[in-house]
Design a protein around this motif. Structure first.
Motif, PDB file in Angstrom:
ATOM      1  N   UNK A 148       0.831  -1.208   0.000  1.00 51.04           N
ATOM      2  CA  UNK A 148       0.000   0.000   0.000  1.00 51.04           C
ATOM      3  C   UNK A 148       0.864   1.256   0.000  1.00 51.04           C
ATOM      4  N   UNK A 149       0.270   2.349  -0.479  1.00 54.63           N
ATOM      5  CA  UNK A 149       0.960   3.623  -0.556  1.00 54.63           C
ATOM      6  C   UNK A 149       0.572   4.514   0.629  1.00 54.63           C
ATOM      7  N   UNK A 150       1.384   5.527   0.935  1.00 54.18           N
ATOM      8  CA  UNK A 150       1.011   6.479   1.985  1.00 54.18           C
ATOM      9  C   UNK A 150      -0.382   7.053   1.730  1.00 54.18           C
ATOM     10  N   UNK A 151      -1.163   7.141   2.788  1.00 55.12           N
ATOM     11  CA  UNK A 151      -2.522   7.653   2.662  1.00 55.12           C
ATOM     12  C   UNK A 151      -3.556   6.578   2.443  1.00 55.12           C
ATOM     13  N   UNK A 152      -3.132   5.361   2.142  1.00 49.50           N
ATOM     14  CA  UNK A 152      -4.086   4.252   1.987  1.00 49.50           C
ATOM     15  C   UNK A 152      -4.764   3.967   3.325  1.00 49.50           C
ATOM     16  N   UNK A 153      -5.960   3.397   3.246  1.00 48.72           N
ATOM     17  CA  UNK A 153      -6.712   3.052   4.464  1.00 48.72           C
ATOM     18  C   UNK A 153      -6.703   1.531   4.611  1.00 48.72           C
ATOM     19  N   UNK A 154      -6.062   1.048   5.694  1.00 46.99           N
ATOM     20  CA  UNK A 154      -5.957  -0.395   5.880  1.00 46.99           C
ATOM     21  C   UNK A 154      -6.517  -0.805   7.239  1.00 46.99           C
ATOM     22  N   UNK A 155      -6.903  -2.065   7.322  1.00 51.85           N
ATOM     23  CA  UNK A 155      -7.551  -2.613   8.516  1.00 51.85           C
ATOM     24  C   UNK A 155      -6.587  -3.487   9.298  1.00 51.85           C
ATOM     25  N   UNK A 156      -6.575  -3.306  10.615  1.00 48.41           N
ATOM     26  CA  UNK A 156      -5.876  -4.200  11.537  1.00 48.41           C
ATOM     27  C   UNK A 156      -6.963  -4.977  12.279  1.00 48.41           C
ATOM     28  N   UNK A 157      -7.151  -6.241  11.900  1.00 45.96           N
ATOM     29  CA  UNK A 157      -8.212  -7.066  12.495  1.00 45.96           C
ATOM     30  C   UNK A 157      -7.682  -7.766  13.737  1.00 45.96           C
ATOM     31  N   UNK A 158      -8.062  -7.241  14.910  1.00 42.24           N
ATOM     32  CA  UNK A 158      -7.574  -7.756  16.175  1.00 42.24           C
ATOM     33  C   UNK A 158      -6.328  -7.011  16.607  1.00 42.24           C
ATOM     34  N   UNK A 192     -15.104  -3.448  18.717  1.00 39.67           N
ATOM     35  CA  UNK A 192     -16.089  -4.247  17.993  1.00 39.67           C
ATOM     36  C   UNK A 192     -15.615  -5.667  17.785  1.00 39.67           C
ATOM     37  N   UNK A 193     -16.483  -6.461  17.219  1.00 43.39           N
ATOM     38  CA  UNK A 193     -16.246  -7.875  16.972  1.00 43.39           C
ATOM     39  C   UNK A 193     -15.821  -8.057  15.515  1.00 43.39           C
ATOM     40  N   UNK A 194     -14.651  -8.639  15.279  1.00 43.44           N
ATOM     41  CA  UNK A 194     -14.226  -8.777  13.882  1.00 43.44           C
ATOM     42  C   UNK A 194     -15.020  -9.837  13.115  1.00 43.44           C
ATOM     43  N   UNK A 195     -15.953 -10.500  13.786  1.00 41.83           N
ATOM     44  CA  UNK A 195     -16.875 -11.401  13.088  1.00 41.83           C
ATOM     45  C   UNK A 195     -18.089 -10.637  12.541  1.00 41.83           C
ATOM     46  N   UNK A 196     -18.286  -9.411  13.042  1.00 37.82           N
ATOM     47  CA  UNK A 196     -19.399  -8.543  12.598  1.00 37.82           C
ATOM     48  C   UNK A 196     -18.911  -7.106  12.646  1.00 37.82           C
ATOM     49  N   UNK A 243     -14.428 -14.120   5.881  1.00 41.28           N
ATOM     50  CA  UNK A 243     -15.546 -13.622   5.076  1.00 41.28           C
ATOM     51  C   UNK A 243     -15.788 -12.129   5.346  1.00 41.28           C
ATOM     52  N   UNK A 244     -15.669 -11.732   6.614  1.00 41.37           N
ATOM     53  CA  UNK A 244     -15.853 -10.320   6.972  1.00 41.37           C
ATOM     54  C   UNK A 244     -14.727  -9.457   6.399  1.00 41.37           C
ATOM     55  N   UNK A 245     -13.510  -9.944   6.480  1.00 43.71           N
ATOM     56  CA  UNK A 245     -12.382  -9.190   5.932  1.00 43.71           C
ATOM     57  C   UNK A 245     -12.520  -9.069   4.413  1.00 43.71           C
ATOM     58  N   UNK A 246     -12.926 -10.154   3.778  1.00 50.69           N
ATOM     59  CA  UNK A 246     -13.168 -10.142   2.333  1.00 50.69           C
ATOM     60  C   UNK A 246     -14.216  -9.084   1.975  1.00 50.69           C
TER      61      UNK A 246
END
Length: 356
Positions: free
Chosen positions: A121-131, A180-184, A212-215
């Motif tokens: 990813x490039x600077x400024x991208x929005x990424x998720x840390x699950x857990x 929150x719950x990473x399953x929902x 499935x949620x991350x997808x």
């Protein structure tokens, strides 16, 4: 003994106790003092009861195999262990291969940076840390990549700790934390440029539910990388010693059940991912990840004496000693799993969500 000698001796003892209790913290990241140990969001008087409640889950194993029971199970665990983890281990609640000439802290940072490098990813991208825990990896990844990281954790106490650390590090503009719950997850479809999870999805009762949620929340064409806790090809389910080691890891780390390395890519494909790469990062030429656990035995006994004293004085909650002892026993099971090669905490899988 004259009065002067008595006063000097008492002063030295008091100074030593002050250093032992107030100054001594984690060997690497003093984000939490020993005198600040708590039960997370649990009232001080209820820590011991919640410790007993945690163990009761294992007397009803079917309850930790369903998604509706897991949040309470994992939340209880992290209320009990977060302060001890942060005090005795640091702000990144995961393992990494040891690197000659590098401190554990540096090796941890390199392991975290590799995850975001794989995402490209490039600077400024929005990424998720699950857990995300208390956000150690989040901060390393944001500082390294310039990406905006949104972390999610089931534990409210960890959310508050992560936000405090983010602000203190000057990274609160890049790091956001959601309870929150990473399953929902409370995120819109196709709203992230990538995602990662570092030794976190092992808490999901069914891996396909979190994958499935991350997808769902990452954009088409973007990547997801995960470091998974799994049993390896050397694990023999008919070997009683192997079974005891794996059960010990599960009991001490709030795991519904460890998966086999063979399951990971299969599940990823089931939910729609393309598997780009899969590798056990613990295999040679990587150096053993469990050496830090074995080297920490002296520190454990030092810390256990301190926790016992603080609990006896009423500074640390009752039950803290039990939790600390549970983590030491679990560390031994983890070390055995690593030494025998039947368990790895860093089975890496890199996946892509296909372009629509």
């Amino acid at each position: 003994m004259d009065s002067f000698t008595l006063i000097c001796t008492a002063s030295l003892l008091a100074a030593g106790l002050y250093w032992f209790v107030c100054i001594l913290g984690s060997a690497e990241v003093k984000g939490k003092r020993a005198v600040q140990l708590s039960g997370g969001s649990i009232d001080k008087e209820k820590v011991q009861d919640n410790y007993k409640q945690y163990w009761s889950f294992f007397r009803r194993p079917k309850e930790i195999e369903t998604a509706d029971k897991v949040p309470a199970f994992v939340d209880t665990f992290y209320n009990l262990v977060t302060d001890i983890y942060e005090w005795g281990w640091g702000q990144s609640f995961h393992f990494s291969p040891s690197i000659p000439g590098k401190s554990h802290r540096e090796a941890t940072r390199i392991h975290e940076e590799m995850a975001v490098d794989l995402l490209g990813v490039k600077p400024g991208a929005r990424i998720l840390d699950a857990g995300c825990g208390v956000g150690g990896p989040m901060r390393a990844i944001a500082a390294h990549s310039g990406a905006n990281v949104v972390g999610i954790t089931i534990n409210e106490y960890q959310v508050n700790r992560a936000r405090m650390h983010n602000k203190k590090a000057g990274l609160d503009s890049l790091c956001e934390v959601v309870c929150g719950n990473f399953l929902q997850m409370p995120f819109a479809d196709n709203s992230f440029d990538g995602a990662y999870s570092i030794e976190a999805t092992c808490h999901a009762p069914k891996l396909e539910e979190v994958y499935k949620e991350i997808y769902r929340v990452i954009k088409p064409g973007s990547l997801y990388v995960s470091y998974e806790w799994v049993t390896t090809e050397l694990y023999q389910h008919e070997d009683p010693e192997h079974v005891e080691i794996i059960h010990g890891i599960e009991r001490g780390d709030a795991l519904p059940g460890l998966r086999s390395y063979k399951d990971i890519a299969e599940v990823a494909r089931q939910v729609g991912f393309e598997v780009v790469k899969e590798k056990d990062l613990a295999k040679p030429p990587s150096n053993p990840w469990w050496t830090r656990l074995k080297m920490g035995r002296i520190a454990y006994w030092r810390n256990h004496i301190l926790v016992t004293i603080l609990a006896w004085l009423g500074i640390a909650p009752k039950g803290t000693v039990d939790v600390h002892e549970m983590l030491f026993v679990t560390a031994d099971y983890l070390s055995q799993g690593g030494e025998k090669g039947i368990f790895t905490p860093m089975h890496m899988i890199l996946c892509r969500k296909p372009e629509e």
